[in-house]
Design an enzyme around this catalytic site. Structure first.
Site, PDB file in Angstrom:
ATOM      1  N   HIS A 280     -20.415 -16.864  33.208  1.00  0.00           N
ATOM      2  CA  HIS A 280     -20.278 -18.091  33.986  1.00  0.00           C
ATOM      3  C   HIS A 280     -18.911 -18.728  33.812  1.00  0.00           C
ATOM      4  CE1 HIS A 280     -24.917 -18.898  34.394  1.00  0.00           C
ATOM      5  NE2 HIS A 280     -24.552 -17.700  34.820  1.00  0.00           N
ATOM      6  N   HIS A 756      12.498  -2.285  13.420  1.00  0.00           N
ATOM      7  CA  HIS A 756      13.151  -3.229  12.509  1.00  0.00           C
ATOM      8  C   HIS A 756      12.653  -4.646  12.699  1.00  0.00           C
ATOM      9  CE1 HIS A 756      16.928  -0.500  11.701  1.00  0.00           C
ATOM     10  NE2 HIS A 756      15.785   0.093  11.442  1.00  0.00           N
TER      11      HIS A 756
END
Length: 927
Positions: A280, A756
């Site tokens: 809903h 990195h």
């Protein structure tokens, strides 16, 4: 007021409003990949969780605990065969774990445990308990096995610091209950608890609500799945009541009622990146039943997908109640086949016979921004009280299209079967609201009576919104006769012509809109023939027309040498598309009204399914060339799809030195979108934006080995207004690299690793001026990387980095998660120390958690230009298993630690440094 002046004033108002609406348009953010398809998530679980029955090593003592004992339910007699009642074994395990701080109760993988209603209760338990769920817990199927009137199955009550995590399943086996009347049990309920986390698990087929929080504070729910059929009655996904400071994100909620239900007493609720449907929708309410007082405030729902639901985002209140709903934001919502996407209903009745009442729960300060997609019945329903109208409601970039015939174009339901409210259909199609007032003042004009002015502005706003909504459905009129087709088939036939054909006249939002398939220009797509000239020819044809589409079709591999798709003479809003299949809806309109010539509404996502490969040998490349596929000086360019751009760069990584080509580069362009595609094995950087504005990157994958040198994922330079979301970046260098000239960069919901980490810098090399500001990185996972979130600058530089936020970052086995390094040297031999430096200030770190392999924090700031305004809030970093504890490093850093940290970080200075150097640096940046 003179008649002529009056006309000019109204014309000015309307012109301003249309221009303002046009400027608000941004691409809807898309939902990230399904949780079960994330291998990184599984890796994270394997790293964080010890073997069942073993104690966690001292190096992995979360939350500063002195002891950490794991209690396996099988060691307390649980059989795990799916038929034996294991309730007592679970209770005994809990009682043992409850006595210790930071203990772990384990439900092991590979077993099914039958559990009757049980309460895991405090308040005399230790804090920070972990409930490790990797197996499956099932409930009794027959309601006769339950105590009469019991409203929960598994309850956690009055606990401080409780975490449920893992890859396991909680199965309510509730199908036998769904046909019964009355209240039924909730699968998992938390009551009166704080510092609650639920992550990773699946909750399915609950008897009624799946997961409930009542009277709780500081709740985190992420990465969970809720699953029950769309027709299972009242099976809310997550139900919140009298709870504050709740975050729900990155989860999939499929159920038979509200995906999330927010009840009275809730505030500070943030729902983000949720996939909702069926069900809903997401609801606030219902509130005020039986004349009760209801108070809800500060609710945010953003970056969420809602599909195949009864409603989208809804506020529902009963007549006769009192109290208020205020401070609600719904933003960046993608809706698909939703019955009614936007609802405020102050006449909610739940199917009963309700009498009119003059009192109501007040609704105010509700913002709807960037809500796009399709509906099946009505786009908007604002049914507000006559006596207490809805106020301060704002609509910004609402784009809703009908997917089937038979809707009510007034926007107000004539027969709402859920609420029981029945109203006569409006006589004209201009009525879209009932007693709802926009946020005021929208405009200020003098010399006019107040009442007349308000009516004029409201009439203008109503007219414009109705006119826009009706323009969104004109395409549907062409397909009403095709009733034998499905909705998707109808949309496909209407929206998309065959390759090489023009769009039909009835759908020409621009004067021309043509699709160009590279195969029609001679491309072979066999993986060996050079298709560069065919691509160039297709581009030159597409470039001449506004809103054209260049198609690289599915099932073929195209060998393309370095090529530039340019330039300043091309038309705007060009689509670079690999394959052309219906997946989502997009169109572009150009309006002409009252002198407004270009209000453009761009809605479509592009689909890329082919593959483009680069030559393997560097000899095939011109000497010194720094890009492979370049898009330059374009306004409105989109690359989209599920295809692959493969740089085949492995030959470059070991044999070539110096600078190597970037796979995909955008230069001097604006309104850029890249979505859906994969870029892999680039020679160097995978995706670069240089001197660009208004960039959207979402749902992409970058992939190259962790040891491939300098293969940044995404590189930003001199670019502003950049959004990177819901993407997976695995490479050999920075996942995202942010260089000088960047501002307004938002990175969210990114999976980074290996690589990195995410870096700002390096900045200030060779005494240059570097300026970076307003950077946000949040809701992101970083794993197996050298650094986490990093700022790196060279000595001798000038300028500043300011206004940076790192929030909600999950770290796993990262060497050093948090770094500011004003002595960066890039592996080369750096000369003597310099007194000047790029100033770093206004840096916020919040909710950064996980494991490191070297050291947790490194703040290496300049002696002459220290780091200032640095804040740390909720930092929890532990050494990875069998790694020694590392100490934080701080030098010349000023700021504050707002909460306790792990490890303890006490090296920030609170006094203010000298402004002698810092001020000169800031002066060199003009923000």
């Amino acid at each position: 007021m003179k008649s002529q002046n009056m006309k000019l004033s109204i014309f000015s108002i309307l012109t301003f409003l249309l221009v303002w609406l046009s400027q608000q348009g941004v691409d809807a953010t898309r939902v990230s990949k399904k949780m079960q398809n994330r291998p990184a998530s599984r890796q994270l679980k394997e790293r964080f969780y010890p073997t069942y029955g073993e104690s966690m090593p001292n190096s992995l003592q979360y939350r500063n605990r002195k002891t950490s004992t794991i209690f396996n339910v099988k060691n307390f007699g649980a059989k795990g065969d799916g038929t034996t009642d294991d309730t007592k074994a679970f209770q005994a395990t809990w009682l043992a774990a409850c006595k210790l701080d930071a203990s772990t109760m384990v439900v092991p993988k590979g077993s099914i445990f039958l559990i009757k209603p049980i309460s895991f209760a405090g308040p005399n338990c230790g804090s920070n308990i972990i409930f490790q769920l990797d197996g499956k817990i099932i409930a009794p199927k027959k309601s006769g096995s339950w105590e009469s009137g019991l409203l929960w199955w598994i309850e956690f009550t009055k606990l401080n610091g409780i975490t449920i995590r893992g890859s396991g399943v909680v199965d309510g086996q509730g199908s036998g209950w769904w046909s019964e009347s009355g209240s039924k049990p909730t699968a998992i309920r938390f009551y009166g608890s704080s510092d609650v986390t639920v992550t990773g698990i699946t909750i399915q087929n609950s008897q009624q609500t799946h997961l409930k929080f009542d009277n709780c504070q500081s709740v985190q729910v992420f990465g969970i799945t809720v699953s029950s059929p769309g027709d299972s009655p009242n099976t809310d996904g997550i139900h919140l009541q009298n709870s504050q400071d709740v975050t729900i994100h990155s989860s999939k909620l499929a159920c038979g009622d509200d995906c999330v239900s927010i009840q009275t007493g809730c505030s500070g609720i943030n729902i983000e990146n949720v996939d909702c449907g069926p069900g809903h929708g997401i609801s606030i309410g219902s509130l005020g039943k039986d004349k009760t007082v209801a108070c809800v405030s500060n609710i945010t729902v953003s970056n969420t997908k809602i599909h195949d639901t009864l409603t989208g985002v809804r506020i529902k209140t009963w007549q006769g109640g009192s109290g208020s709903v205020q401070g609600v934001t719904f933003s960046n919502i993608q809706v698909s086949k939703v019955k009614t996407p936007i609802i405020i209903d102050q006449y909610y009745c739940d199917g009963g016979n309700c009498k009119n009442d003059t009192s109501a729960v007040a609704v105010s300060g509700v913002s709807y921004q960037n809500i796009r997609g399709t509906y099946t019945q009505n786009p908007v329903r604002f049914a507000c009280s006559d006596s207490l109208p809805c106020t301060d409601v704002t609509l910004d970039t609402i784009q809703l299209q009908q997917v089937q015939a038979g809707y009510d174009d007034s926007g107000l339901l004539t027969n709402d079967t859920e609420s029981g409210l029945k109203e006569p259909k409006p006589k004209t199609s201009t009525r879209i609201c009932s007693n709802v007032k926009p946020k005021e003042p929208l405009f200020k004009l003098s010399n006019m009576k107040s009442q007349k002015m308000n009516i004029s502005i409201f009439s203008i706003l109503t007219f414009v919104l109705v006119w826009l909504s009706q323009q969104c459905v004109d395409a549907a009129t062409d397909v009403k006769h095709k009733k034998h087709h499905s909705g998707a088939r109808v949309m496909k036939e209407t929206f998309y012509p065959k390759f090489g054909e023009s769009r039909p006249t009835s759908f020409q939002y621009r004067k021309t809109s043509t699709i160009f398939n590279v195969r029609h220009f001679g491309a072979k797509g066999d993986g060996t023939t050079d298709d560069t000239k065919a691509f160039q020819a297709a581009w030159l044809a597409a470039c001449k027309l506004e809103a054209s589409t260049m198609v690289v079709p599915k099932g073929s591999v195209f060998l393309v040498k370095p090529i530039s798709f340019s330039g300043s003479n091309c038309k705007s809003n060009i689509v670079f598309q690999v394959n052309f299949t219906y997946s989502r809806s997009h169109y572009t309109k150009t309006l002409s009204l009252f002198g407004i010539k270009s209000l453009q509404l761009n809605l479509l996502v592009l689909q890329l399914d082919g593959k483009i490969i680069a030559p393997k040998k560097s000899a095939s490349w011109p000497s010194g060339l720094r890009q492979w596929l370049e898009f330059t000086k374009l306004n409105g360019i989109t690359i989209r799809g599920t295809g692959v751009i493969d740089g085949q760069g492995s030959g470059w990584w070991t044999t070539e030195s110096g600078i190597k080509p970037t796979a995909v580069r955008f230069y001097g362009s604006s309104d850029v979108t890249v979505t859906g595609i994969t870029i892999q094995n680039s020679q160097q950087t995978h995706l670069k934006f240089d001197n660009c504005e208004s960039v959207q990157v979402f749902g992409i994958t970058v992939s190259s080995p962790g040891d491939s040198p300098n293969t940044d994922g995404i590189h930003l330079q001199n670019s502003q207004d950049v959004s990177i979301q819901s993407s997976k970046l695995a490479c050999g260098d920075d996942c995202v690299s942010i260089q000088t000239g960047c501002s307004g960069v938002n990175i969210q919901n990114v999976d980074c690793g290996p690589g990195h980490g995410i870096s700002i810098g390096s900045l200030g090399k060779d005494h240059t001026v570097a300026c970076v500001s307003n950077i946000t990185v949040r809701d992101t996972k970083i794993h197996g990387t050298m650094t986490g979130v990093r700022i790196k600058t060279w000595q001798g530089g000038l300028g500043s980095v300011k206004g940076v936020t790192f929030a909600n970052i999950q770290i796993s086995e990262v060497q050093t998660p948090i770094i500011i390094d004003q002595f960066y040297c890039g592996g080369s031999k750096c000369h003597s120390n310099k007194t000047s430096a790029v100033a770093v200030s206004g840096i916020s770190y919040k909710n950064i958690r996980g494991t490191y392999t070297k050291s947790p924090v490194r703040f290496a700031c300049s002696d002459s230009v220290p780091c200032t305004g640095v804040s740390l809030d909720t930092i929890q970093l532990q050494p990875a298993p069998y790694i020694g504890v590392g100490a934080p490093f701080c030098s010349n850093i000023y700021g504050q630690v707002k909460t306790s940290t792990t490890p303890r970080i006490s090296c920030l200075m609170v006094a203010k440094p000298s402004k002698r150097y810092a001020q000169s640096n800031y002066d060199s940046c003009q923000y």
